[in-house]
Design an enzyme around this catalytic site. Structure first.
Site, PDB file in Angstrom:
ATOM      1  N   GLY A   1       0.535  -1.307   0.384  1.00  0.00           N
ATOM      2  CA  GLY A   1       0.150   0.211  -0.085  1.00  0.00           C
ATOM      3  C   GLY A   1       1.060   1.447  -0.267  1.00  0.00           C
TER       4      GLY A   1
ATOM      5  N   HIS B   1      -2.102  16.507   3.924  1.00  0.00           N
ATOM      6  CA  HIS B   1      -2.938  17.771   4.558  1.00  0.00           C
ATOM      7  C   HIS B   1      -2.346  19.017   4.481  1.00  0.00           C
ATOM      8  CE1 HIS B   1      -5.052  14.121   4.151  1.00  0.00           C
ATOM      9  NE2 HIS B   1      -4.841  13.842   5.049  1.00  0.00           N
TER      10      HIS B   1
ATOM     11  N   CYS C   1      -4.179  11.244  10.630  1.00  0.00           N
ATOM     12  CA  CYS C   1      -2.798  11.748   9.866  1.00  0.00           C
ATOM     13  C   CYS C   1      -2.972  13.542  10.344  1.00  0.00           C
ATOM     14  CB  CYS C   1      -3.134  11.501   8.586  1.00  0.00           C
ATOM     15  SG  CYS C   1      -4.756  10.973   7.914  1.00  0.00           S
TER      16      CYS C   1
END
Lengths: 380, 380
Positions: A53, A288, A175
């Site tokens: 992943g 982000h 996160c």
């Protein structure tokens, strides 16, 4: 930073062939998985769960970048990915199917394969004597499991010792929480945060490599005048944004938002801190951004806040008002540090009891893989 | 709304050939400038200043959509655009160069050509007896000039009468302010807003048609692995976001943010309301989104708030928690109504003294052209 550099940064990645084109390594990319001296007999044996992943691949990048010492490393994934070959630090590994026996002899297991896999295999790994650093939300709010950002609350995992033969679970925060608290904690320590209002600008990577691919594909389709393909998300993502796709709870907050509320309390060990959050998915690839409004118990002026943040570990201040240069997702992509800027006294609060800040951090790196590897480093 | 519809909505526009490809009319586009019955001898004479710009074109769209009655209409722009031909409601017009004499005989002048043009020609138009509705920031904070959102404070312009022969200035608020206050005002009337924390997600259109073109061009370039061209903005916009490009003031806020702070006080006629804002440019074409946290003097629960907003003029509630369906920029693009969702009691405030909401509105339409034409309609 000029557009060219940022553009290349944008193209850099952990180097997984399964990652979207936009994230393939560029000529400027650091050499991934270079041969290092970190393969050592006296070092712990590792396992990476969910190695194919986006975060799994970043685990390998970060382990290599930081020359994390290991005696052996197991590449674990689902049956679907078993048999794939991965070259890591000059050695070729075959991806093995994750099984209950996978953890025999494993000292440290880095998990990033989703909550259900963590729930199923985490306890098995612990029973096998492994110390599990879990990137999922499965155990974050379990009061027996430390929830750790190494720069913020290392003391929470002080009782866990490598080589004691005793397995343990350590949870990696969400996160958005990590990126927010990297900047808010140094200010909290100085002036005590009473209330925090957070609005996020979250990248595709938080939903995995497939979501990043969907954003790229949709963008191509829209530019070609075609209808955008919606598989991962049920609505158009290209040139659009939408409320975070996490399930919405009975109080009207989605799970992503409540993670910021609850994880902040646990990490700060402060059940009284008030947090509200609105989490939004924006068409950005892997970093982000968060707009954070802070209310403090004690006064703190913006210059003091800036100095504190300049000296905070893992934080870089980008706050050039004259050049209108502040943190951007591109500028922090593939970077370890969380960038903070727009540091200013809140005009809506009297005295110096409020600050507004804008924070950007790489979601895959400090938001996930780097923080987990830093946790593992504290075990050495 | 499914992706296909949204996609076509995204492609709809005022129909200006100078607008980016992405914004050209699609097969589903409403017919722009159709022949209407709004050309009438007893109606006012109009002028549109900056008619070739994104907002100028939208002025024409909105006038036509709303069958705004007019005796004549002058298409005014800079020397550069003079001579261009525009077909509007079945008649062809030649764009004239903006001159001091341009306003002779003009009853209502809609300005959207930037602050310096408004400062120079606004007073000239007023002296010529025209009522100027100005979309720039030039006169917004002038206490002699009403700053009006028709659904919010129509009373502010009650003293200005068409046909009195007396010219006047009326200012159109900043797009972010209009979109925010369309949703916040009905709640303010019920429970009195004490403090508002706003984080914006602003579209390219706020910086004009050229910025929209740059976003499209950069996106194509990044997808082709090329370096993005940065003309309007000094940093990469495609797959990125950044602090609003408005100049940063000595208090650390940028001008866009201070507009939200100051215009809210003026429009609500409440010098005590506390507002802070963080304004961010996101890679979206023509609709803004805003995350708004509200603190009230009186308690107000989320169901009451939702009912109030459902009955608010110019507001549509999109708040389907089960389907995770909330407002998005695409869904409001080319729409008149401002969409509100994510309506929930703020978990960081005790009792029912706080709400979080998420608002989306078309920046060119309600954020600029529609609001200005609605102001003009109140003069009829």
């Amino acid at each position: 930073m000029n557009a060219i550099t940022t553009h290349h940064q944008f193209l850099r990645s952990g180097g997984d062939a399964t990652l979207p084109r936009l994230l393939k390594p560029s000529p400027l990319c650091r050499p991934s998985f270079a041969v290092r001296m970190s393969l050592r007999e006296d070092a712990p044996s590792l396992a990476v769960v969910g190695v194919t992943g986006a975060v799994g691949q970043e685990f390998l990048s970060v382990l290599s970048d930081r020359s994390f010492p290991y005696r052996s490393i197991k590449m674990l994934a689902s049956k679907r990915s078993a048999g794939k070959r991965i070259t890591f630090e000059g050695n070729e590994y075959v991806v093995e199917e994750l099984m209950p026996e996978s953890f025999n002899g494993v000292d440290i297991a880095l998990f990033s394969a989703g909550g259900s896999i963590s729930k199923q295999f985490g306890p098995i790994a612990v029973d096998s004597g492994s110390i599990v650093v879990d990137n999922s939300s499965a155990f974050r709010m379990d009061e027996k499991v430390p929830l750790v950002i190494p720069e913020v609350n290392p003391e929470a995992m002080a009782h866990i010792k490598l080589g004691s033969g005793k397995g343990a679970l350590i949870a990696n925060p969400n996160c958005s929480t990590i990126i927010c608290l990297m900047a808010a904690t140094p200010l909290h320590r100085r002036a005590k945060v009473l209330r925090m209002v957070v609005s996020t600008y979250q990248a595709a990577s938080g939903a995995g490599a497939a979501a990043m691919e969907e954003l790229e594909q949709q963008t191509r389709e829209v530019l070609e005048g075609k209808q955008p393909t919606c598989n991962i998300f049920k609505q158009q993502y290209a040139f659009n944004l939408f409320s975070h796709n996490a399930p919405v709870l009975s109080n009207g907050y989605n799970e992503e938002e409540m993670k910021l509320v609850k994880e902040t309390r646990k990490i700060w060990n402060d059940m009284n801190v008030k947090v509200t959050a609105t989490c939004i998915r924006v068409p950005v690839m892997r970093a982000h951004a968060e707009s954070v409004n802070l209310q403090f118990e004690m006064p703190i002026d913006e210059d003091t806040a800036r100095d504190i943040l300049k000296n905070a570990p893992g934080v870089v201040v980008i706050d050039d008002r004259a050049a209108n240069h502040f943190p951007t997702p591109l500028e922090v992509s593939n970077k370890d540090d969380v960038a903070v800027g727009r540091i200013r006294s809140d005009v809506s609060q009297d005295g110096n009891y409020g600050l507004d800040i804008f924070v950007c951090g790489d979601q895959i790196r400090k938001g996930a893989a780097l923080n987990a590897v830093q946790i593992a480093e504290m075990l050495l």
